[in-house]
Design an enzyme around this catalytic site. Structure first.
Site, PDB file in Angstrom:
ATOM      1  N   ALA A  72       0.741  -1.375   0.504  1.00 50.98           N
ATOM      2  CA  ALA A  72      -0.150   0.058   0.340  1.00 50.98           C
ATOM      3  C   ALA A  72       0.760   1.173  -0.087  1.00 50.98           C
ATOM      4  CB  ALA A  72      -1.014   0.227   1.344  1.00 50.98           C
ATOM      5  N   ASP A  73       0.634   2.805  -0.349  1.00 58.34           N
ATOM      6  CA  ASP A  73       0.771   3.256  -0.048  1.00 58.34           C
ATOM      7  C   ASP A  73      -0.385   4.837  -0.223  1.00 58.34           C
ATOM      8  OD1 ASP A  73       3.800   4.443  -0.945  1.00 58.34           O
ATOM      9  OD2 ASP A  73       2.495   6.041  -2.423  1.00 58.34           O
TER      10      ASP A  73
END
Length: 200
Positions: A72-73
């Site tokens: 995730a970012d």
């Protein structure tokens, strides 16, 4: 308190916030931080950047066992500029000054590699901040909280007093959009706390 259950998912992130969010929906994780180059490419849009980084983190963390892997970012975007983690106090204050008294976008992307290949989602949330005085910025930096946060603030922490409202996903601003993430996990065969069958 962290779960001691058998891991169901490999989390390619060192973020305690993402780990806590996953635990809150009944997903026990094995933490395996992915170390990748997070630099923005030439002419890469914020949408493309955050999606690519989530995918690359999942790919970097995958392959060390049979567990599905989540990457995730999250990025903060104001006037088309991507605000990452502050380099120092001056940089943090510049970002908070730009966000003060106005709205900005927070984009979070998630990629889950599992039996169904790589599944992805991206969520954008509009965050409205009140005016932030210079003295408040200095005091906030002194708490240590902004140092590893995109945009130089943590909505779930002391910076909550700066946020008037948001339109979209609160958990996405924290770092992981739970509604959308739950759909990806079910699609990869991972059951959540509610026992609902995975998506076929």
């Amino acid at each position: 308190m962290l779960s001691t259950a058998t891991p169901m998912l490999r989390l390619a992130s060192a973020s305690p916030r993402r780990r806590e969010l996953l635990t809150s929906i009944g997903v026990s994780v094995e933490v395996a931080p992915a170390h990748i180059d997070e630099s923005c490419r030439d002419d890469e849009s914020p949408e493309d950047l955050v999606t690519r980084l989530a995918r690359e983190k999942a790919e970097a963390g995958h392959g060390h066992g049979a567990l599905p892997t989540l990457g995730a970012d999250t990025v903060v975007v104001c006037d088309g500029e991507i605000f990452g983690k502050p380099r120092d106090e001056s940089h943090a204050r510049r970002m908070l000054s730009a966000l003060s008294g106005r709205a900005h976008r927070v984009m979070s992307a998630v990629a889950v590699i599992g039996p169904r290949g790589t599944l992805e989602c991206r969520v954008a949330t509009q965050v409205y901040m009140r005016e932030i005085a210079a003295a408040e910025m200095a005091a906030y930096w002194a708490t240590g909280e902004p140092r590893d946060k995109a945009g130089g603030y943590a909505v779930q922490g002391r910076a909550a007093v700066f946020v008037e409202r948001l339109e979209g996903s609160y958990s996405a601003v924290v770092g992981l959009p739970l509604f959308e993430t739950a759909q990806l996990l079910r699609a990869q065969g991972i059951a959540l706390w509610d026992g609902v069958e995975a998506v076929s």
